[in-house]
Structure formats: structure tokens, C-alpha cells
Design an enzyme around this catalytic site. Structure first.
Site, short mmCIF file in Angstrom:
data_model
loop_
_atom_site.label_atom_id
_atom_site.label_comp_id
_atom_site.label_asym_id
_atom_site.label_seq_id
_atom_site.Cartn_x
_atom_site.Cartn_y
_atom_site.Cartn_z
N THR A 107 53.75 17.06 70.95
CA THR A 107 54.09 16.75 69.68
C THR A 107 52.90 17.20 68.77
OG1 THR A 107 53.65 14.35 69.88
CG2 THR A 107 56.04 15.16 69.53
N HIS B 175 60.47 11.42 79.89
CA HIS B 175 59.20 12.16 79.11
C HIS B 175 58.28 12.93 80.11
CE1 HIS B 175 59.44 10.49 75.21
NE2 HIS B 175 59.84 9.48 75.71
N LYS C 49 46.98 19.64 81.46
CA LYS C 49 46.82 20.14 80.12
C LYS C 49 45.69 21.10 80.07
CE LYS C 49 48.44 16.06 77.96
NZ LYS C 49 49.48 16.33 77.14
N LYS D 289 52.21 19.10 65.04
CA LYS D 289 51.34 18.48 63.93
C LYS D 289 50.36 19.75 63.42
CE LYS D 289 51.89 14.12 65.86
NZ LYS D 289 51.35 13.26 67.16
N LYS E 68 44.03 16.15 72.92
CA LYS E 68 45.02 15.25 73.56
C LYS E 68 44.83 14.52 74.94
CE LYS E 68 46.87 19.66 74.15
NZ LYS E 68 47.84 19.24 73.63
N ARG E 69 45.42 13.60 75.80
CA ARG E 69 44.94 13.26 76.85
C ARG E 69 44.03 14.31 77.62
NH1 ARG E 69 45.83 7.51 77.69
NH2 ARG E 69 44.52 7.92 79.39
#
Length: 847
Positions: free
Chosen positions: A677, A378, A575, A681, A569-570
Site C-alpha cells: 500500500t 495477507h 522486499k 501512497k 517499508k519493513r
């Protein structure tokens, strides 16, 4: 109280929510009252809203039980190959509404509650999220369970029943504060304890090498108590099982101290054993090498393998007699999927069971092990890769250390035979890393012990083969595969966005819910004015509803006509929430410079949790809240720009925010996000993506057409080139006046006037040691955001792009992902056949 449905609403809501037949509604009301009376021991005078939720949950669960038992009976009769998905995280969220959707009960329950004077949405809101995951990896596991059941696969999810899931996040004075998530406080109506399948798990002790084999002796035992949760497929009468293990001390635990008068202490010490399933480690993409974490990893694997082998041996419904002893058949009947390296101990544990307990030869056991196990990677971030100290193994799992050494010895012999004289390659490929204390590289163990290794998006799988697993790929190229992630359309469209599901169903029918590829047919409607209007109207309704929620919670006036620009998101440097912050500041400065210009109004929402020990991530949250404090109170800006930090982001909040979003930010540095993911969405729910060519964004651009996404920034090759050349943040800072202004504002305390130095560390990181090269993508990102603003002013063209995106979502169904795992890794064939509906009078025994 909910409003009665008009005839028009009834017609609209009939299809995707299931029919509300009179008999159905009457029966549901009777069962609801029965549960209120007999299960909750209440009458309507004293019942609370929570009692009503539990009564409804038990009523809906009744519709699962017959199907659940019947499904397990069916598996025992047919004896199919079974897949065991082992994951340390299952981020399930709430269960009630999802169950109603999959059983087609939603309208009937809604009508029954309405007739009883209750509001279904209020009852649904009483349910606690099952937050047994951190983010993408755990939510993927939950989507996969839904798809495995919907595709009729004999599948089991195995994990840990954490007493405390991912912490609840409170924002206090702009800072993240963690609170324990006591999600089981009121009980969990969806689980069933199965004490009859309790299993012992061993720790510590020592090994004895005897003539008849190896014994692991003098161990400390912890019991694993299973709790089963039903996992219904979509309207196919299949109900699979998620089995989560809870740690219990055995009765005799430490009671030998009793003789010296330590009875009370001995009983209190039982907590030490039970701590194993107490709390989820709140780290995402970060490895924490703690003994308790390794205990959790071995605990779930040991209990699960005992269960797998028991089921393999018995394989007759309701029987406890051993029917199968030939382990060479194990790979024909069992597939084990390791969700990242967390369950890597399954490999040495399976070897221990086969060699020490079942007395197979090493060679035979190893062949069985490799053919049974498969590994999903992952992440490529080095800090996320698990490397356990050998000293810890020596102490905690002495037999497994011997087995890992033997696996490594044989593995390195093979490498040496294939690449003679290449000592550096032997060092790189060893399972044991030397230098700075010996460590076991769990990813290497997983690759060597599996027959298939996959990444979770095409670009990610290519990066694995070209970089961190290059040596292994050269040795065994056939092992490596790609399985691009997906999401379940049941939860992430039908359930969370029924208005959009309905508008789609009116045009192309309902089959897209189990075959998402059918969304391609929406391309025919890209220029259909009525369809464009319907899609835009649903979005506006979702925004209005979410705006009410935001105003209630954040006391900020929201302009519902503004662009809802969302990054959830985290919180992690890779990110790049910081890049988003720089755009907000730049946009703010532009509005201040020219307050009379026609600016596209934006409500920027950023949400996510920071790992409690991740200082930089917590500072990023503080910066976002500080920017919000300045921007939201500036009268010059008014309602043209608002910044909200969404507190306690979790599955349930995602289900509200995503359908209301216009713009989805997926802006990681190219080559760092394995897949994502959340991006899928947003796409399915009609938001446009601004993003880098990273993870699944690459494939999303392919499916929807690159013109229908806002792609910016460096590609993977550009990042590599910049690494070689050297990344110097000051060059960008000196060259780009708007960037310089934004950084100077953060550094000078413009956003933190009471503590001017508050964000010095963030500025210092961005200027001098930013691994994720925020400044390198700033200029292109701002230009791309300008394009977003321009398009948003043309609602019709915007909505056309939205339709192209929804039409391109087919590939991103977890049904497609799971069908590929089944055929290409597990050797199983999915089926859309329905099981016969249960005759509730018949009962059986499940396991």
C-alpha cells in the site's frame, strides 16, 4: 509562531481545509482556554507545549462527541447489519490533524491557535503516534476504518490496546537498537475507557462432557476492559468506534494464596494476567509460536464475540433487555472480517458459544458461523503462515481443541465424499498437520470456517488459488475473491500533502476526496503547462521542507534538486533492500570512474524496522548505514549521491517523506508481495515507481499505463521457471562485472574497513542461499535505473508521467476496496448520505 496568512494564501487554503469563520474561531479559542483551565488545570504562565496540545485535542474532540453519540443512536434506531473488523493491529498514527480534516476544522483551528500566539504544527508534533501495528496489515486496518465511516457503514474495529506499540528504532553506530514505545506515558486524549462493558476471558482448565452438554471448567479468568476511540467519516457526521481491549486481573486473582501468607506475591502476580495486552509482537510476515501471542489472539476474539452477541441480543439504544434470541438471524445482522489468521480463533470460539452456551445443534451453529465470518489472507510466504502446536492448545484452550478436531472431522468427510480415494488430498487439506509434532493450520481453519476468502491484489488472489490454497479452491471455487487494497485519500493526500490537494481541487473541484475516480479528469491537463508547473512546484516545496528536516536530523547536506529516491517499508529479504544497495554501490562506482560526467544527482533514502530477532534484516540495516558512511564522505562524489537511512520509520515520518519523494522503489521478487500500500501512497503523491510486476504494482501499471512506471525484472512465471531450472547466483556474479565489483567490495570490507568480515554472511547468503534471487534481477534493474536518470533530466516529461500516475490513482482508494467488501462479502450497501449535524444540547448514551 506561524506567519499570518496573506489574502492569496487564505484564498488558496480555504477549500480543502474548511472555512475559518469568525464565530468558529472565537468558539474554538474559548473552548481551548476552558480546557487549559478546567481539564489541564493550568494557566498560560505555566502551561507547556504538551498542555497546549492536550487542550487543542480536547477542543477538537468535543466536536466529535455529539456526532459519536448520535451515530450510535442512529444505528440502534435503524438496526442495520454491522460489520466487525477484527485485527491484532491498528497502525493509526496521529489523530488530531486527521480529525480536523474529516470535520473541516483545520483552518479554524489554525487561525484560533495563531490568534492565541501558538503554532499549530508545533502542537501537532507533540502527539505520540499510536503505533499499534507493524506495517501494511495494521495500516490497512486504519485506512479501512476511515473508509467504513466515510461510507456510512455501521462498522467497529476490534483489537488490543497494547501498552507498548511497535518499538522505537534508534540507529547507534550504524546498528538498529530497539526502545520501548511508551506511547501512553502522557495519557491519550482520544480514548474513553468503558469499564461497564468489561468482559471475562477464560484460559486453561479442562472440559467436562455432561448429559446437558459440554462445560469448560476450572479456568483462569482475565478481564477485558474496553477503550473506545472515535473514528470520524469525511464530513458526513458519522463517527464509528474502534474498541481496543486491555487485560486486567480480576480482584480475586491468585488471592487464594493469601491464606498461606502470600498476599504481597499474589498482588504482584496480577501482572501475569495483565501482560496479555502489554506489548505488540514486532514481527511482520513472520510467525512466532509463543504462548503469550496465542493468548493475545484468543483474548481479543473472546472479548469481541461477547460484545457482538450482547449487541445482537439487545439491539435497542440505551436498553439492557434482551430483544433478540433467534441466532439464525445472526448472519443477517453481523459480518465478521478476520484480518489475516491472527483472529482465526473467532471460528471455534463462535462455535463454542453457539453450541455450549446457546445450546444450538452443531449443524445449525456451523451454518451460522460460516455465513458470518470471512477471511482476508495477507501473505504467501511460508514462514508467515500460523501453525499452532496442538500441545499448546491442549494446555491453554482445551475446549477449542475439541471443537477444531470436530470441525476437521466433518470437513475431511466432505473432502473424502467429493474426492474419494484421494488420501494425499485429505492430508494436504486437513486442519491438523502431522509430522514433527501436530500443528493446527490456522489458514485452513479460516478457509473452512468462512464464506469468503480474499487476497489483497489480483495477482496475489490468483497465486492463492493456483498454489497454497489450490485444493480448497478446487473444492469450493465460489469462496475465493479478490479485494485489491487501497489507502484513504483523506490522510494520504489531503492531510499530508495539502499543496497537491489544492492544486488538484483548483482544476477539478473537491469531490475527488470522497470519489477518487474523479482524478481521471486530470488526464485533460497532462499537456497544460500551468498545471505541469503547479504540480512540479508543490513537489519542490515538499522536498525543500523535507530537506530541512533531514539536515536537522542527519547532519547531511541535502541537494534539494537531486532526485529523492525512496524505499520505505519493513526490512525483509523479500522486499530486497539489498538490490537497492547494489544499485547505490554501482552508481557510486560509476561516478568514481568518470567523475567529470554529467550524473543525475540522487539522494537515496531507505527506512524501515527489522524484527528484533531477524538477524539478516538487522545486518541489511548495518550495510545500508555503512554504504552511507563511505558515500556521504567521499569528496569526489560531492552532492551527486547521498545515502540516508531514515530512522524510526512510522506513519508520521511517512506523511513527511512520501509527499517529498520523486522515485518510489517497489522491488520485491515477483510473487512475494501480496499487495503493498506504500506503492499507492507514493503514486497518489506524485512519485514515479520503479518496480517489479508484483502485488498491486501490476494494477498500478494498468491504471496509469505501463509506460508511466519503470517496470523491470522477472515476472511470476519467470521466477517459477528459474526455480525449476535452478538459480545459481555465481553465474550472474561471473557474467556481470559491475555486480562482481559491488559484491567484492562488500566482501572485502571496503564499506567496513575496521571490520573487514562484517558483511561476510550477507555475501554468503546472496551467493549461496538467496531465496529471493537478487542477482537474477540486477542487470535489468540497473538498466531501468539508467532510464530513470535520463528521464529525470527532463523535468517536464517527468512531471507528465507524474500526472498520469496521479490520474490513475482512483482505483487505489480504500473507499473502493471497502465498497467491494460491503457489497460482495458483507451484504451491506455503502451510502454517501450525511447524518444530521448534532444538536450539542441533546445527549444520549453510547455503546
Amino acid at each position: 509562531m506561524s506567519k499570518p496568512l496573506s489574502d492569496h494564501d487564505r484564498k488558496k487554503q480555504i477549500s480543502v481545509r474548511g472555512l475559518a469563520g469568525v464565530e468558529n474561531v472565537t468558539e474554538l479559542k474559548q473552548n481551548f482556554n476552558r480546557h487549559l483551565h478546567f481539564t489541564l488545570v493550568k494557566d498560560r504562565n505555566v502551561a507547556t507545549k504538551r498542555d497546549y496540545y492536550f487542550a487543542l485535542a480536547h477542543t477538537v474532540r468535543e466536536h466529535l462527541v455529539g456526532r459519536w453519540i448520535r451515530t450510535q443512536q442512529h444505528y440502534y434506531e435503524k438496526d442495520p447489519k454491522r460489520v466487525y473488523y477484527i485485527s491484532l493491529e491498528f497502525y493509526m498514527g496521529r489523530t488530531l490533524q486527521n480529525t480536523m480534516v474529516n470535520l473541516a476544522l483545520e483552518n479554524a483551528c489554525d487561525e484560533a491557535m495563531y490568534q492565541l500566539g501558538l503554532d499549530m504544527e508545533e502542537l501537532e508534533d507533540m502527539e505520540e503516534d499510536a503505533g499499534l501495528g507493524n506495517g501494511g496489515l495494521g495500516r490497512l486496518a486504519a485506512c479501512f476504518l476511515d473508509s467504513m465511516a466515510s461510507l456510512g457503514l455501521a462498522a467497529y474495529g476490534y483489537g488490543i490496546r497494547y501498552e507498548f506499540g511497535i518499538f522505537n528504532q534508534k540507529i547507534v553506530n550504524g546498528w538498529q537498537v530497539e526502545e520501548a514505545d511508551d506511547w501512553l506515558r502522557y495519557g491519550n486524549p482520544w480514548e474513553k475507557a468503558r469499564p461497564e462493558y468489561m468482559r471475562p476471558v477464560h484460559f486453561y482448565g479442562r472440559t467436562e462432557h455432561q448429559p446437558d452438554g459440554v462445560k469448560w471448567v476450572d479456568t483462569q479468568v482475565v478481564l477485558a476492559l474496553p477503550y473506545d476511540t472515535p473514528v470520524p467519516g469525511y464530513r458526513n457526521n458519522v463517527v464509528n468506534t474502534m474498541r481496543l481491549w486491555s487485560a486486567k486481573a480480576p480482584c480475586e486473582f491468585n488471592l487464594k494464596d493469601f491464606n498461606v501468607g502470600g498476599y504481597i506475591q499474589a498482588v504482584l502476580d496480577r501482572n501475569l494476567a495483565e501482560n496479555i495486552s502489554r506489548v505488540l509482537y514486532p514481527n511482520d510476515n513472520f510467525f512466532e509460536g509463543k504462548e503469550l501471542r496465542l493468548k493475545q489472539e484468543y483474548f481479543v476474539v473472546s472479548a469481541t464475540l461477547q460484545d457482538i452477541i450482547r449487541r445482537f441480543k439487545v439491539s435497542k439504544f440505551g436498553s439492557r433487555e434482551i430483544a433478540r434470541t433467534d441466532f439464525s438471524k445472526l448472519p443477517d445482522k453481523v459480518a465478521i472480517q478476520l484480518n489475516d489468521t491472527h483472529p482465526a480463533m473467532a471460528i471455534p470460539e463462535l462455535m463454542r458459544v453457539l453450541v455450549d452456551e446457546e445450546k444450538l445443534s452443531w449443524e445449525k451453529a456451523w451454518d451460522i458461523c460460516v455465513r458470518t465470518c470471512a477471511y482476508t489472507n495477507h501473505t504467501v510466504l511460508p514462514e508467515a503462515l500460523e501453525r499452532w502446536p496442538v500441545d499448546l492448545f491442549t494446555h491453554l484452550l482445551p475446549r477449542h481443541l475439541e471443537i477444531v478436531y470436530e470441525i476437521n472431522r466433518r470437513h475431511l468427510e466432505k473432502v473424502a465424499a467429493k474426492f474419494p480415494g484421494d488420501h494425499d488430498r485429505l492430508r494436504r487439506m486437513s486442519l491438523i498437520e502431522e509430522g514433527g509434532g501436530k500443528r493446527i493450520n490456522m489458514a485452513h481453519l479460516c478457509i473452512v470456517g468462512s464464506h469468503a476468502v480474499n487476497g489483497v491484489a489480483r495477482i496475489h488472489s490468483d497465486i492463492l488459488k493456483a498454489t497454497i490454497f489450490k485444493d480448497f479452491y478446487e473444492m469450493e471455487p465460489n469462496k475465493f475473491q479478490n479485494k485489491t487494497n487501497g489507502i484513504t485519500p483523506r490522510r494520504w493526500l489531503v492531510m499530508c500533502n495539502p499543496g497537491l490537494a489544492e492544486v488538484i481541487a483548483e482544476r477539478i473541484g473537491e469531490d475527488f476526496i470522497r470519489d477518487l475516480d474523479q482524478l481521471q479528469r486530470l488526464r485533460e491537463f497532462v499537456n497544460d503547462d500551468a498545471f505541469i508547473r503547479d504540480v512540479a512546484k508543490v513537489k519542490q516545496e515538499n522536498k525543500l521542507k523535507f530537506a530541512v528536516h533531514l539536515e536537522e536530523h542527519y547532519k547531511v547536506k541535502i541537494n534539494p534538486n537531486s532526485m529523492f529516491d525512496v524505499q520505505v517499508k519493513r526490512i525483509h529479504e523479500y522486499k530486497r533492500q539489498l538490490l537497492n544497495c547494489l544499485h547505490i554501490i554501482t552508481y557510486y562506482n560509476r561516478i568514481k570512474r568518470e567523475p567529470n560526467k554529467q550524473w543525475t544527482p540522487r539522494t537515496v533514502m531507505i527506512g524501515g524496522k527489522a524484527a528484533p530477532g531477524y538477524h539478516t534484516a538487522k545486518m541489511i540495516i548495518r550495510l545500508i548505514t555503512a554504504i552511507g558512511e563511505v558515500v556521504n564522505h567521499d569528496p569526489v562524489v560531492g552532492d551527486r549521491l547521498k545515502v540516508i537511512f531514515l530512522e524510526n520509520y512510522r506513519v508520521t515520518l511517512a506523511e513527511r517523506a512520501i509527499p517529498a519523494s520523486d522515485l518510489s522503489q517497489q522491488i520485491s521478487t515477483a510473487g512475494t508481495e501480496a499487495s503493498g500500500t506504500g506503492n499507492m501512497k507514493f503514486m497518489l503523491n506524485g512519485a514515479l515507481t520503479i518496480g517489479t510486476m508484483d502485488g498491486a504494482n501490476v494494477e498500478m501499471a494498468e491504471e496509469a499505463g505501463e509506460d508511466n512506471l519503470f517496470i523491470f525484472g522477472m515476472r511470476v512465471d519467470d521466477v517459477d521457471a528459474l526455480d525449476k531450472k535452478g538459480y545459481h547466483a555465481e553465474e550472474y556474479y561471473n557474467r556481470l562485472p559491475e555486480l562482481k565489483q559491488a559484491i567484492d567490495q562488500i566482501a572485502s570490507g571496503f564499506f567496513s574497513p575496521k571490520q573487514p568480515d562484517l558483511f561476510k554472511e550477507i555475501v554468503n547468503m546472496l551467493m549461496h542461499h538467496d531465496r529471493f534471487k537478487v542477482f537474477a534481477d540486477y542487470e535489468d534493474y540497473i538498466k531501468c535505473q539508467d532510464k530513470v536518470n535520463a528521464l529525470y533530466k527532463n523535468p517536464k516529461e517527468w512531471t507528465k508521467k507524474v500526472i498520469y500516475n496521479i490520474a490513475g490513482c482512483g482505483k487505489f482508494s480504500s473507499d473502493r476496496t471497502i465498497a467491494q467488501y460491503a457489497r460482495e462479502i458483507w451484504g451491506m450497501e455503502p451510502t454517501l448520505e450525511k447524518l444530521p449535524a448534532p444538536d450539542d444540547k441533546q445527549t444520549g448514551r453510547g455503546c
